[in-house]
Scaffold this active site. Structure first.
Site, PDB file in Angstrom:
ATOM      1  N   TYR A 127       0.805  -1.225   0.000  1.00  0.00           N
ATOM      2  CA  TYR A 127       0.000   0.000   0.000  1.00  0.00           C
ATOM      3  C   TYR A 127       0.836   1.272   0.000  1.00  0.00           C
ATOM      4  O   TYR A 127       0.666   2.143   0.844  1.00  0.00           O
ATOM      5  CB  TYR A 127      -0.938   0.007   1.205  1.00  0.00           C
ATOM      6  CG  TYR A 127      -2.099  -0.968   1.111  1.00  0.00           C
ATOM      7  CD1 TYR A 127      -2.311  -1.737  -0.020  1.00  0.00           C
ATOM      8  CD2 TYR A 127      -2.990  -1.108   2.159  1.00  0.00           C
ATOM      9  CE1 TYR A 127      -3.368  -2.626  -0.099  1.00  0.00           C
ATOM     10  CE2 TYR A 127      -4.057  -1.991   2.089  1.00  0.00           C
ATOM     11  CZ  TYR A 127      -4.235  -2.749   0.957  1.00  0.00           C
ATOM     12  OH  TYR A 127      -5.291  -3.622   0.883  1.00  0.00           O
ATOM     13  N   LYS A 174       3.104 -15.188   3.541  1.00  0.00           N
ATOM     14  CA  LYS A 174       3.019 -16.096   2.393  1.00  0.00           C
ATOM     15  C   LYS A 174       4.447 -16.390   1.941  1.00  0.00           C
ATOM     16  O   LYS A 174       4.816 -16.196   0.776  1.00  0.00           O
ATOM     17  CB  LYS A 174       2.175 -15.427   1.291  1.00  0.00           C
ATOM     18  CG  LYS A 174       1.820 -16.324   0.131  1.00  0.00           C
ATOM     19  CD  LYS A 174       0.836 -17.418   0.462  1.00  0.00           C
ATOM     20  CE  LYS A 174       0.585 -18.313  -0.738  1.00  0.00           C
ATOM     21  NZ  LYS A 174      -0.135 -19.545  -0.405  1.00  0.00           N
ATOM     22  N   ASP A 207      -3.386 -17.809   3.313  1.00  0.00           N
ATOM     23  CA  ASP A 207      -4.550 -18.534   2.793  1.00  0.00           C
ATOM     24  C   ASP A 207      -5.072 -19.533   3.821  1.00  0.00           C
ATOM     25  O   ASP A 207      -6.277 -19.660   4.039  1.00  0.00           O
ATOM     26  CB  ASP A 207      -4.223 -19.222   1.458  1.00  0.00           C
ATOM     27  CG  ASP A 207      -2.857 -19.896   1.439  1.00  0.00           C
ATOM     28  OD1 ASP A 207      -2.085 -19.723   2.416  1.00  0.00           O
ATOM     29  OD2 ASP A 207      -2.557 -20.607   0.478  1.00  0.00           O
ATOM     30  N   ASP A 231      -5.355  -6.046   6.154  1.00  0.00           N
ATOM     31  CA  ASP A 231      -6.572  -5.381   5.685  1.00  0.00           C
ATOM     32  C   ASP A 231      -7.666  -6.422   5.417  1.00  0.00           C
ATOM     33  O   ASP A 231      -8.810  -6.297   5.867  1.00  0.00           O
ATOM     34  CB  ASP A 231      -6.220  -4.611   4.395  1.00  0.00           C
ATOM     35  CG  ASP A 231      -7.312  -3.660   3.981  1.00  0.00           C
ATOM     36  OD1 ASP A 231      -8.235  -3.425   4.776  1.00  0.00           O
ATOM     37  OD2 ASP A 231      -7.231  -3.146   2.851  1.00  0.00           O
ATOM     38  N   ASP A 235     -11.280  -7.576   7.872  1.00  0.00           N
ATOM     39  CA  ASP A 235     -12.680  -7.591   7.461  1.00  0.00           C
ATOM     40  C   ASP A 235     -13.283  -8.986   7.591  1.00  0.00           C
ATOM     41  O   ASP A 235     -14.476  -9.131   7.871  1.00  0.00           O
ATOM     42  CB  ASP A 235     -12.839  -7.062   6.023  1.00  0.00           C
ATOM     43  CG  ASP A 235     -12.984  -5.551   6.017  1.00  0.00           C
ATOM     44  OD1 ASP A 235     -12.548  -4.919   7.006  1.00  0.00           O
ATOM     45  OD2 ASP A 235     -13.546  -4.994   5.069  1.00  0.00           O
TER      46      ASP A 235
END
Ligand code: ATP
Length: 335
Positions: A127, A174, A207, A231, A235
């Site tokens: 970001y 990851k 994942d 992020d 959520d």
């Protein structure tokens, strides 16, 4: 979150913003006042209405006010939300984004025993606006991982665990695919962990974590991760405990901190006096803990829990018919 000594009085920058931000802020300040802590509130403008009035969504005076305060309570901004909050985070170097995922009774929570914190790195990763560019045949974004920023967030997560009686920190990455960037993140995680021998560690791929959050959410205590993964998982966490009206957040930097509900200005219900103020109140609970006012934080948290458990005075989003003010008055009753 903050080990500094409790002060006699605090200057709080209050930025109600747009829509229901103003409504939930008003009653949250009433509830805070019932705690008998000496708060001096200074009020600042930001958001859509501010843009219309002043030609800018985030005036310099508001930023200065936030910089000068012990903490900032932020309501909500409408269309300008991204500009306002991203700019405040950048200007104030707020490197940590905290999102608690906690199940409360009589809500839409999918589980009963969830209580963990997601600690998200807020300054780098995927970001960084300047690192995303069009190329001749498409577009490209660079993912930045620096030792300094990752060490800072991981250390923050372990320290948070230590100060809040948590026994385990989970790193999410990851590293099997992003071998260099997330490989480094994982390496730093285990280096920092050596300074916290009493705290257990584990690390999962992002994942797999997305799945574990559904299959075994009660196993998590503190999750630390990079910007983009944080992020998304935040959520997912919000979805687990159901309902935007209940979810607070914090942005923490070395020189300041901002506490805000995750929901936006909710134009569909703004002005009706029916918004759920609990996300804003729980943001205030996070602020109290940041200020080391733990006893007051516990009292407010317990009062909110009592109102939710009784389920007699709930707002429409939770299946009740109470107004914002009625719910706040009920919380005050139990303080
Ligand atoms: P914005 O453009 O400011 O982000 P939005 O409506 O797109 O506004 P939210 O404000 O997050 O996004 O609201 C999404 C939905 O959730 C809306 O239907 C809104 O009414 C509902 N909602 C959000 N917060 C609350 C709350 N505190 N109480 C009740 N309902 C809420």
């Amino acid at each position: 979150m903050n080990t500094s000594k409790t002060k006699d009085s605090y200057k709080i920058a209050v930025v109600p913003g747009d829509g229901i931000g103003k409504e939930v802020m008003k009653v949250t300040l009433e509830v805070l006042d019932a705690l008998d802590i000496d708060f001096e509130y200074v009020y600042g403008d930001a958001g859509d209405e501010c843009l219309e009035k002043n030609g800018t969504a985030l005036p310099g005076e508001t930023l200065d006010m936030i910089r000068d305060a012990d903490a900032c309570l932020f309501g909500a901004a409408g269309e300008t939300a991204a500009d306002v909050i991203v700019k405040i985070r950048q200007e104030m170097k707020m490197f940590a984004n905290l999102r608690p995922v906690k199940s409360y009774p009589n809500t839409n929570s999918l589980f009963e025993n969830i209580d963990f914190m997601i600690v998200r790195e807020n300054t780098e990763g995927m970001y960084i606006a300047d690192e995303e560019k069009y190329t001749d045949n498409g577009a490209v974004a660079r993912r930045i991982i620096t030792k300094e920023a990752e060490k800072r967030i991981i250390d923050y997560a372990f320290n948070y665990a230590k100060e809040n009686g948590k026994s385990k920190v989970t790193a999410v990455h990851k590293a099997n695919v992003l071998k260099k960037t997330d490989g480094l993140f994982k390496e730093i995680f285990y280096e920092v962990a050596e300074s916290y021998p009493d705290i257990a560690t584990e690390d999962f791929y992002v994942d797999a974590t997305a799945m574990y959050l559904i299959t075994q959410p009660e196993s998590f205590e503190v999750i630390v991760t990079t910007n983009l993964f944080g992020d998304i998982l935040s959520d997912e966490g919000a979805g687990l405990v159901g309902g935007l009206g209940l979810i607070p957040s914090a942005n923490i930097g070395r020189d300041g901190a901002l506490f805000e509900p995750v929901h936006g200005s909710a134009p569909d219900i703004a002005g009706k006096g029916i918004a759920n103020p609990i996300a804003m109140m729980l943001s205030a609970v996070m602020m109290l803990r940041y200020l080391s006012e733990n006893e007051a934080a516990d009292r407010l948290d317990a009062a909110i829990l009592k109102v939710l458990s009784d389920a007699e005075v709930l707002t429409g989003d939770l299946g009740g018919s109470a107004t914002t003010q009625e719910l706040a008055d009920e919380v005050k009753k139990y303080l």
